[in-house]
Design a protein around this motif. Structure first.
Motif, mmCIF file in Angstrom:
data_model
loop_
_atom_site.group_PDB
_atom_site.id
_atom_site.type_symbol
_atom_site.label_atom_id
_atom_site.label_comp_id
_atom_site.label_asym_id
_atom_site.label_seq_id
_atom_site.Cartn_x
_atom_site.Cartn_y
_atom_site.Cartn_z
ATOM 1 N N ILE B 87 0.845 -1.201 0.000
ATOM 2 C CA ILE B 87 0.000 0.000 0.000
ATOM 3 C C ILE B 87 0.877 1.247 0.000
ATOM 4 N N GLU B 88 1.896 1.224 0.856
ATOM 5 C CA GLU B 88 2.783 2.382 0.951
ATOM 6 C C GLU B 88 3.451 2.626 -0.399
ATOM 7 N N PHE B 89 3.936 1.516 -0.991
ATOM 8 C CA PHE B 89 4.683 1.637 -2.250
ATOM 9 C C PHE B 89 3.797 2.170 -3.373
ATOM 10 N N LEU B 90 2.586 1.632 -3.459
ATOM 11 C CA LEU B 90 1.723 1.992 -4.583
ATOM 12 C C LEU B 90 1.031 3.337 -4.390
ATOM 13 N N ALA B 91 0.533 3.567 -3.194
ATOM 14 C CA ALA B 91 -0.349 4.716 -3.016
ATOM 15 C C ALA B 91 0.332 5.924 -2.386
ATOM 16 N N TYR B 92 1.188 5.701 -1.403
ATOM 17 C CA TYR B 92 1.708 6.843 -0.650
ATOM 18 C C TYR B 92 3.055 7.332 -1.159
ATOM 19 N N ARG B 96 4.868 11.480 -1.789
ATOM 20 C CA ARG B 96 5.602 11.837 -0.581
ATOM 21 C C ARG B 96 5.869 13.330 -0.441
ATOM 22 N N SER B 97 6.058 14.013 -1.552
ATOM 23 C CA SER B 97 6.388 15.444 -1.427
ATOM 24 C C SER B 97 5.141 16.326 -1.547
ATOM 25 N N THR B 102 -3.480 15.974 0.665
ATOM 26 C CA THR B 102 -3.552 15.117 -0.514
ATOM 27 C C THR B 102 -3.353 13.667 -0.100
ATOM 28 N N VAL B 103 -2.359 13.446 0.745
ATOM 29 C CA VAL B 103 -2.065 12.083 1.183
ATOM 30 C C VAL B 103 -3.204 11.551 2.045
ATOM 31 N N LEU B 104 -3.746 12.422 2.890
ATOM 32 C CA LEU B 104 -4.842 11.997 3.765
ATOM 33 C C LEU B 104 -6.037 11.527 2.928
ATOM 34 N N ASN B 194 18.527 5.670 4.418
ATOM 35 C CA ASN B 194 17.654 5.394 3.288
ATOM 36 C C ASN B 194 16.201 5.563 3.742
ATOM 37 N N ILE B 195 15.666 6.749 3.452
ATOM 38 C CA ILE B 195 14.337 7.120 3.946
ATOM 39 C C ILE B 195 13.288 6.097 3.510
ATOM 40 N N SER B 196 13.326 5.755 2.232
ATOM 41 C CA SER B 196 12.307 4.860 1.699
ATOM 42 C C SER B 196 12.316 3.524 2.436
ATOM 43 N N ARG B 197 13.518 3.032 2.721
ATOM 44 C CA ARG B 197 13.600 1.744 3.403
ATOM 45 C C ARG B 197 12.996 1.842 4.802
ATOM 46 N N ILE B 198 13.285 2.938 5.482
ATOM 47 C CA ILE B 198 12.773 3.107 6.843
ATOM 48 C C ILE B 198 11.248 3.202 6.832
ATOM 49 N N ILE B 199 10.726 3.942 5.869
ATOM 50 C CA ILE B 199 9.274 4.097 5.794
ATOM 51 C C ILE B 199 8.617 2.747 5.489
ATOM 52 N N THR B 200 9.203 2.024 4.534
ATOM 53 C CA THR B 200 8.678 0.692 4.197
ATOM 54 C C THR B 200 8.686 -0.202 5.438
ATOM 55 N N PHE B 201 9.800 -0.176 6.136
ATOM 56 C CA PHE B 201 9.931 -1.000 7.338
ATOM 57 C C PHE B 201 8.863 -0.623 8.364
ATOM 58 N N THR B 202 8.663 0.681 8.549
ATOM 59 C CA THR B 202 7.671 1.140 9.519
ATOM 60 C C THR B 202 6.272 0.659 9.142
ATOM 61 N N PHE B 203 5.950 0.763 7.872
ATOM 62 C CA PHE B 203 4.647 0.283 7.423
ATOM 63 C C PHE B 203 4.508 -1.215 7.659
#
Lengths: 326, 303, 266
Positions: B87-92, B96-97, B102-104, B194-203
């Protein structure tokens, strides 16, 4: 960005002043004429067009809060329900004792009373909203909407969970589009004034606005109160159109529907929002054959819109430019 | 008095489930500053994953049984972690910027998409389904009080997972990176994180917790259906805000507070029908008087 | 100097254990141009935020035209006659240049919701007046040519000027400029100095210039106060400040430290 919609959009966006008061009269006159001939229309289409009128009122009034003032309310259905229930109850109590020729007056009283009741609710929501912004505000307004719904669900006087039924059918095409014309006029006239630029200024940068002598608190509360007032009127028209009210008609989904109209039309773009309200009212009717997939497509539409055109489908670039005084 | 303690443990268990879900909200809010509306649907997916996995697992490990239940839960958590990351990868990620709203709105769209898709007859269908009994939870008596062991299990699992989360966030390198991203994304990126990795991990982590919460919730619920996540999800979000969004113990504290309140309010005649309203009323009061939440830190906008 | 327009009396603010501004005395007279300078982190912006009501002082008194202004909200302060610009430009980006200034004029108009909806003759006249007032103001600063453009589409220098015009539209007695030279090259700085001097003569107002660029402040201010670590270390005419050893030390470091002002900028 040129699209085929340009001429239509320009026509709607040209609701500008000082001719605006004339436009308002034209709008109301058109609504009345349409209403006069409405006997010729297919009843089903007539019903959908009345939904359109009501949705225009809802979307344009929410646009004042979410678009022009830059707040984020997810509770418009709640305001709508306050007006709807108030007016419906009034009609249910008084319509038997009022002669038929006075029924429009009764409806008128219902619209006003419903609008006022809703405006009070808008004030109560607007005041706490001052301290919150963005997603927090969204959640709080969502919460207020839910609280209002739960209260109706538990109030015997308005039928609790089973709601009100047998509401007289007073709403006509003329009423819906007449009120829609008034709503559009009020929002457009307000925003297109020196006073009204304050809404846009608060939306753009609250801190800077405050430093320019603009009182953000007052503007935000005004937006909430006015927006709620018209949502309440829309609710009253809705009640006298559908003839039954249940609390579940005004849940979170209904608020989302109105928000999507505003986003699709482009936040702060009155013309676009009107178009979006019409399109989104007709779309489910057109897609009746795909009932199973309709809501899935709707959800995808929201996502696609946010990814590809978050500024709205009809947000063309001349709305705020050159919005000269008078 | 007897019933008071029973209500207490019931509320504690319900609140723990809210807390588990709230952990996911709070962690995602911590790194991305937005409300992941779809989180409550991940919870539902977790319950359905367990529902479909249970018969398969039963062929290898006996069910109901502790080992089997753990396997089912673990698998459900893995599936949901994958779903959350997807979900994070496809939608959010593409947004990100973009502005937070918009994200909500996208998140609301994603949530509706999952709900409507799952309600479709070709997927799960809208009907209720009985959730399989993964584990026996007999009542037992302790100090003269009767407890449902499920409630005790729920409280223990929540405590363990909170401790685990706390350890990950406070004591591991990845956790330090998460905190850095939460504090200042750009600066974190400049430090080579690596921001993306951290966000993915958090999700992934948050979604796995949601799955566990979903399974626990389903065990106690009469049945599961595609909208089952909405109500607990909303409460959990409120819990996260009440506790101070971005704050892990705050999320669980908020959850327990809400669970207790809901249970005790439910016991008072006349008040029980207002349960939904009460949760929101608390949220509004907290936001008005302590906007940063019970354990959160206040921030001032810089001029 | 009879009664000063703005008076800071022993103003102190602490954040936790840190004293960001300590016992600051500062007075700005009518039509006076005062500079507040200091190296980065000296407390200039904090002092600015104290005057504009963003922070409340821990101790001390701030008066404007003899009235205590502690606790006033930003818009109330503006009503009294204090206008400001922002260090990082904060225009109403989506509004036109004209509307940016127009929004700032409504402070002095009594027209509210009812008038805007009714649009009677008085309202229309007043709207016309606003428009010509704004266009005149924009004309003075040569921004009338782009009155209909979106504010955020203007070049950087014009945005800075527009922010000043917007502040002037509130008809202030005191204009506070927060690092107006930030991000400008020497030519632009030169133009800015002319502009500020021009504003002060044309509008006959007091100006407080918070700036870390010595050259700009020295060039235009009548009186300068220097902050270092939250404490006022010196105050006087540009010539006095330039020769004050404490200031030289604060800005240039000690003899063996060859770093110059430009480094402080970075």
């Amino acid at each position: 960005m040129k699209t085929g919609l340009d001429p239509i959009y320009k026509a709607i966006a040209s609701v500008r002043l000082p001719g605006a008061k004339r436009w308002l009269l034209v709008g109301i006159a058109l609504a009345l004429v349409a209403s006069y001939f409405s006997g010729q229309f297919n009843r089903y289409y007539l019903g959908v067009w009345m939904d359109c009128g009501i949705n225009i009122i809802l979307a344009v009034s929410l646009n004042l809060i979410n678009g022009h003032t830059g707040q984020f309310s997810l509770g418009h259905a709640g305001f709508m329900s306050v007006g709807g229930y108030t007016a419906a109850k009034l009609s249910l109590v008084y319509s038997p004792s009022v002669p038929p020729e006075w029924h429009p007056v009764l409806l008128c009283a219902g619209l006003l009373l419903g609008g006022l009741a809703s405006a009070v609710a808008g004030f109560l929501v607007g005041v706490p909203s001052l301290r919150l912004r963005g997603d927090y505000l969204a959640i709080v307004t969502l919460g207020f909407g839910e609280i209002i719904r739960v209260i109706f669900q538990n109030t015997e006087a308005v039928g609790a969970a089973s709601g009100l039924s047998g509401i007289p059918k007073y709403t006509t095409l003329g009423w819906t589009f007449g009120v829609a014309a008034i709503t559009i006029y009020v929002v457009a006239a307000l925003v297109n004034s020196t006073y009204g630029r304050g809404f846009l200024a608060v939306s753009d940068d609250e801190v800077a606005a405050s430093s320019m002598g603009i009182n953000p608190t007052r503007y935000k509360v005004t937006a909430f109160v006015l927006g709620a007032f018209f949502a309440g009127i829309a609710g009253a028209l809705y009640a006298h159109h559908k003839q039954t009210l249940t609390p579940t008609q005004f849940d979170f989904m209904k608020s989302i529907d109105i928000v999507v109209m505003v986003i699709l039309g482009g936040m702060g773009r009155t013309g676009g929002v009107i178009l979006a309200a019409i399109i989104l009212t007709w779309m489910p009717e057109m897609l009746r054959g795909f009932a199973d997939y309709r809501m899935i497509m709707y959800a995808l539409l929201i996502i696609a819109l946010m990814m590809l055109r978050p500024q709205g489908l009809f947000a063309l670039n001349f709305k705020r430019k050159g919005g000269g005084a008078a | 008095m007897d019933s008071f303690f029973q209500q207490l443990i019931n509320g504690l268990a319900l609140g723990s489930i809210y807390g588990l879900i709230a952990l996911g909200y709070t962690m995602v809010y911590g790194v991305l500053r937005f409300i992941n509306f779809a989180h409550s649907d991940v919870l539902m997916l977790g319950a359905y994953a367990a529902f479909f996995l249970a018969p398969k697992v039963q062929q290898i490990v006996p069910l109901p049984g502790l080992a089997g239940a753990l396997i089912v839960m673990l698998l459900a958590a893995l599936i949901c972690a994958a779903a959350g990351m997807l979900i994070e990868f496809l939608a959010y990620r593409p947004l990100r910027s973009r502005p937070k709203l918009t994200v909500l709105i996208t998140a609301i769209g994603v949530s509706l998409f999952i709900e409507f898709t799952c309600q479709h007859k070709a997927v799960f269908g809208a009907a209720n389904r009985a959730f399989p009994k993964l584990i026996d939870f007999p009542n037992f008596t302790f100090l003269g009080l009767t407890f449902t062991s499920l409630n005790v299990i729920i409280v223990l699992v929540t405590a363990a997972l909170l401790a685990g989360m706390w350890f990950i966030v406070q004591r591991t390198r990845t956790g330090a990176a998460m905190r850095a991203v939460s504090f200042n994304q750009q600066a974190a990126a400049l430090m080579g994180i690596n921001i993306s990795r951290i966000i993915t991990f958090t999700f992934g982590l948050g979604s796995a917790l949601a799955a566990v919460a979903g399974v626990l919730y389903a065990l106690g619920a009469p049945a599961i259906e595609p909208l089952m996540g909405t109500q607990p999800g909303l409460r959990a979000f409120i819990a996260a805000v009440v506790g101070g969004i971005g704050n892990l113990p705050g999320a669980v504290l908020g959850g327990i507070l809400l669970g207790l309140l809901e249970t005790f309010a439910g016991g008072i005649p006349g008040l029980s029908t207002y349960r939904d309203a009460i949760a929101f009323a608390i949220l509004i009061l907290i936001l008005l008087f302590k906007p940063a939440g019970l354990l959160g830190k206040a921030t001032v906008e810089k001029v | 100097m009879s009664q000063p327009l703005l008076k800071l009396d022993q103003v102190t603010i602490q954040f936790g254990g840190l004293t960001a501004v300590s016992k600051l005395d500062l007075a700005i007279g009518d039509r006076e141009m005062v500079g507040l300078i200091g190296p980065n982190g000296a407390g200039k912006t904090t002092a600015f935020n104290l005057i504009t009501g963003v922070y409340q002082p821990t101790a001390g008194r701030i008066e404007f035209a003899g009235l205590p202004i502690a606790g006033l909200k930003a818009h109330e302060l503006t009503k009294l006659g204090v206008a400001r610009t922002f260090q990082n430009i904060r225009l109403f980006g989506s509004l036109s240049v004209l509307d940016n200034v127009r929004a700032a004029t409504q402070l002095h108009r009594s027209h509210g919701v009812i008038n805007a909806l009714w649009r009677g003759r008085a309202f229309r006249e007043s709207e016309k007046e606003v428009r010509s007032f704004v266009m005149d103001l924009l004309g003075i600063f040569k921004l009338d040519g782009c009155a209909d453009e979106e504010a955020k589409s203007l070049p950087y220098g014009d945005q800075r000027r527009l922010e000043i015009v917007r502040a002037l539209a509130t008809k202030p007695k005191l204009l506070l400029l927060d690092e107006p030279a930030a991000g400008m090259n020497p030519t632009e700085k030169e133009a800015l100095m002319h502009l500020i001097r021009f504003i002060q003569e044309k509008f006959q107002i007091s100006i407080l210039l918070v700036e870390h660029d010595m050259k700009v402040v020295m060039g235009i201010c009548e009186r300068i106060a220097v902050l270092e670590y939250g404490v006022k270390i010196s105050e006087g005419t540009p010539a006095e400040i330039q020769s004050d050893p404490r200031v030289i030390k604060a800005y240039l470091g000690t003899e063996d430290d060859e770093e110059n002002v430009e480094v402080v900028h970075a």
